[in-house]
Design an enzyme around this catalytic site. Structure first.
Site, PDB file in Angstrom:
ATOM      1  N   ASN A 212      61.007-121.272 107.795  1.00 37.03           N
ATOM      2  CA  ASN A 212      60.351-121.860 106.528  1.00 37.03           C
ATOM      3  C   ASN A 212      58.919-120.812 106.421  1.00 37.03           C
ATOM      4  OD1 ASN A 212      61.407-123.725 105.142  1.00 37.03           O
ATOM      5  ND2 ASN A 212      60.620-125.363 106.586  1.00 37.03           N
TER       6      ASN A 212
ATOM      7  N   GLU B  83      65.478-130.625 110.082  1.00 35.78           N
ATOM      8  CA  GLU B  83      66.376-129.938 110.329  1.00 35.78           C
ATOM      9  C   GLU B  83      67.470-130.458 111.367  1.00 35.78           C
ATOM     10  OE1 GLU B  83      63.078-128.614 112.922  1.00 35.78           O
ATOM     11  OE2 GLU B  83      63.327-129.228 111.011  1.00 35.78           O
TER      12      GLU B  83
END
Length: 185
Positions: free
Chosen positions: A66, A101
């Site tokens: 990210n 995640e």
């Protein structure tokens, strides 16, 4: 006119129900769905004296994905991960996005050794093929850590099964990542 209105209303209710139990990004079931169905699958396995296994996966170093590629890049990884996960589990398995995640797969009628093999196959496919990021065709390496647990009779619970898989996942991450750890007890 009334029929069109009723059809529209029915479609809207169906869509709302689906949104409540599906993760919009990955297309997998969400944690709410897992929370309501894990106990049912557990009870069914106990009543039928059948095996039940569970795996928790966590994409390794996802925060750095990210940070490096932005949230759009992270979303690309999550979507591709979910697609690969879906391809590697059976139709009767319950694959869910657990949060962030992390993903959970509940595997009815699956012994621990088989669940470990499935987890290893998923781990190898994730690590073995780079993930596409963005529209420019960039590919990045992604790995996953996996914790596996299996129903232990006679005094197990759905919560304990999930906790053992989570403990195994933590062990996989703390012992180097990109590995599968199974917890028997």
């Amino acid at each position: 006119k009334r029929k069109r209105y009723n059809d529209h209303l029915r479609a809207s209710v169906t869509q709302t129900i689906e949104m409540a139990v599906m993760d919009g990004l990955t297309g997998l079931h969400n944690r709410r769905y897992l929370d309501s169905h894990l106990q049912t699958l557990f009870d069914r396995a106990v009543a039928r004296r059948r095996p039940l296994s569970l795996m928790i996966t966590d994409i390794d170093r996802f925060k750095s994905i990210n940070d490096t590629y932005g949230h759009d890049g992270g979303d690309d990884v999550l979507k591709e991960f979910a697609a690969r996960l879906r391809r590697n589990v059976r139709g009767i398995d319950l694959a869910c996005r657990f949060g962030g995640e992390e993903f959970v797969v509940v595997m009815p009628d699956t012994e621990g050794m088989i669940a470990e093999k499935v987890a290893e196959r998923i781990r190898a496919e994730i690590a073995g093929t780079p993930f596409p990021i963005g529209k420019d065709g960039k590919m990045i390496e992604v790995t996953v850590s996996v914790g596996v647990s299996t129903l232990q009779r006679p005094h197990d619970s759905a919560e304990a099964l999930l906790k053992r898989a989570d403990t195994a996942l933590y062990e996989a991450k703390s012992s180097g990542r990109n590995r599968v750890v199974a917890k028997a007890a």
